[in-house]
Design an enzyme around this catalytic site. Structure first.
Site, PDB file in Angstrom:
ATOM      1  N   HIS A  49       0.834  -1.201   0.000  1.00 15.29           N
ATOM      2  CA  HIS A  49       0.000   0.000   0.000  1.00 15.29           C
ATOM      3  C   HIS A  49       0.873   1.256   0.000  1.00 15.29           C
ATOM      4  O   HIS A  49       1.522   1.573   0.990  1.00 15.29           O
ATOM      5  CB  HIS A  49      -0.892  -0.036   1.245  1.00 15.29           C
ATOM      6  CG  HIS A  49      -1.887   1.054   1.321  1.00 15.29           C
ATOM      7  ND1 HIS A  49      -1.908   1.972   2.351  1.00 15.29           N
ATOM      8  CD2 HIS A  49      -2.925   1.385   0.515  1.00 15.29           C
ATOM      9  CE1 HIS A  49      -2.907   2.804   2.191  1.00 15.29           C
ATOM     10  NE2 HIS A  49      -3.539   2.474   1.075  1.00 15.29           N
ATOM     11  N   HIS A  91      -1.599  10.288  -2.919  1.00 15.07           N
ATOM     12  CA  HIS A  91      -2.888   9.868  -2.372  1.00 15.07           C
ATOM     13  C   HIS A  91      -3.821  10.998  -1.982  1.00 15.07           C
ATOM     14  O   HIS A  91      -4.985  11.017  -2.372  1.00 15.07           O
ATOM     15  CB  HIS A  91      -2.676   8.965  -1.161  1.00 15.07           C
ATOM     16  CG  HIS A  91      -3.953   8.637  -0.440  1.00 15.07           C
ATOM     17  ND1 HIS A  91      -4.439   9.385   0.623  1.00 15.07           N
ATOM     18  CD2 HIS A  91      -4.872   7.669  -0.652  1.00 15.07           C
ATOM     19  CE1 HIS A  91      -5.584   8.885   1.032  1.00 15.07           C
ATOM     20  NE2 HIS A  91      -5.877   7.846   0.285  1.00 15.07           N
TER      21      HIS A  91
END
Length: 321
Positions: A49, A91
């Site tokens: 991730h 992100h």
């Protein structure tokens, strides 16, 4: 008295064993394995991730190099677009949390990512925040790390000496019309538009449909959060995932065995996010997860019994981090 206690304990054990067996049946894990094999997707999947983001600043070069050389199956990223049209791996909606944007551009600190040019993005320090927040994992070399472009992450992945995939999310796609086609074009230019190398992911049905139309062979995962599950219901989300993609990515809080089983019976793979603790791996693996998005790809590999090719500290030193 002893016989009574023994009888009660025996009944309790039998009840728990029966419940566990029923959960495994409900989860239909064999169907998940079959779906992964059909699609050629690693099973169970270790999805790093934003890279090895526990050990290095998220979505930076050392995070992705670590994940690559530790042996993760996928490097995960969120893709957005700068104001001058360059795709970057980042992100958040703004740069506040993980860069020095408040110092570099104080009047624009809260502006969205799309308001900055690539040159401005590349001027930001994307590593020092990590040293300040996690002093036990801090390294002098993390100071001054830069936000990466999509091309730069692909280059890191291309240097792998083994099979490695990219798990790419179209982040806030409504703010970036046409970004799906741009991602596909960028991957194709580097020889990475390959269903064995890439999975597209999104919380947006429209975005997944755009991916499906432009690159139908590439697997697609419909990401699901608690709000979506509450508003639409799991049955409806699974139906949508089966219609527009090949997998579903639920937040761990809704990854119950009966939910995963419904997805498996629709032929979907299930990759759960974001799971970082060994006990969580154990519980959700028992519930039928086909893999995890994790900040701790190192721990997840250990849980799956996969030995890293090298120690994290040795990898960092090798690449002068």
């Amino acid at each position: 008295m002893v016989r009574r206690v023994s009888l009660v304990l025996s009944i309790v054990i039998i009840v728990f064993a029966a419940a566990a067996a029923l959960m495994r049946v409900a989860a239909a894990p064999s169907a998940g394995r079959a779906a992964a094999e059909r699609l050629g997707i690693a099973y169970p999947a270790v999805i790093a991730h934003r890279g090895a983001s526990y050990l290095a600043p998220e979505a930076t070069a050392p995070a992705y190099i670590l994940a690559r050389d530790l042996g993760a199956d996928f490097l995960e990223m969120d893709v957005q677009r700068t104001s001058d049209g360059v795709l970057i791996a980042y992100h958040d909606d703004t740069f506040e949390r993980t860069t020095d944007v408040a110092e570099r551009f104080p009047s624009r600190a809260k502006n969205p990512v799309a308001d900055f040019t690539l040159a401005e993005v590349k001027s930001l320090d994307a590593g020092s925040w990590f040293n300040a927040r996690f002093p036990d994992r801090a390294r002098p070399s993390y100071r001054g790390l830069r936000v990466l472009t999509l091309d730069e992450v692909v280059a890191i992945a291309s240097a792998a000496r083994r099979t490695l995939g990219l798990y790419i999310e179209s982040k806030n796609p409504e703010a970036y019309p046409g970004i799906e086609h741009e991602i596909i074009k960028a991957l194709a230019a580097r020889g990475w538009l390959d269903p064995r190398k890439v999975i597209f992911q999104s919380f947006s049905r429209d975005s997944l449909e755009a991916f499906a139309k432009a690159a139908p062979a590439v697997p697609r995962t419909y990401l699901v959060d608690e709000k979506m599950e509450k508003e639409t219901g799991w049955k409806g989300l699974v139906a949508a995932a089966a219609e527009i993609g090949t997998g579903i990515g639920p937040v761990g809080y809704v990854a119950f065995p009966w939910n995963l089983g419904r997805a498996h019976r629709e032929g979907l793979i299930v990759h759960v996010y974001t799971v970082n603790a060994p006990w969580q791996f154990s519980v959700l693996n028992f519930f039928g997860a086909d893999g995890f998005f994790s900040d701790r790809c190192d721990l997840l590999m250990e849980y799956y019994g996969r030995k890293p090719a090298a120690a994290a500290v040795d990898i960092l030193e090798k690449f002068k981090y």
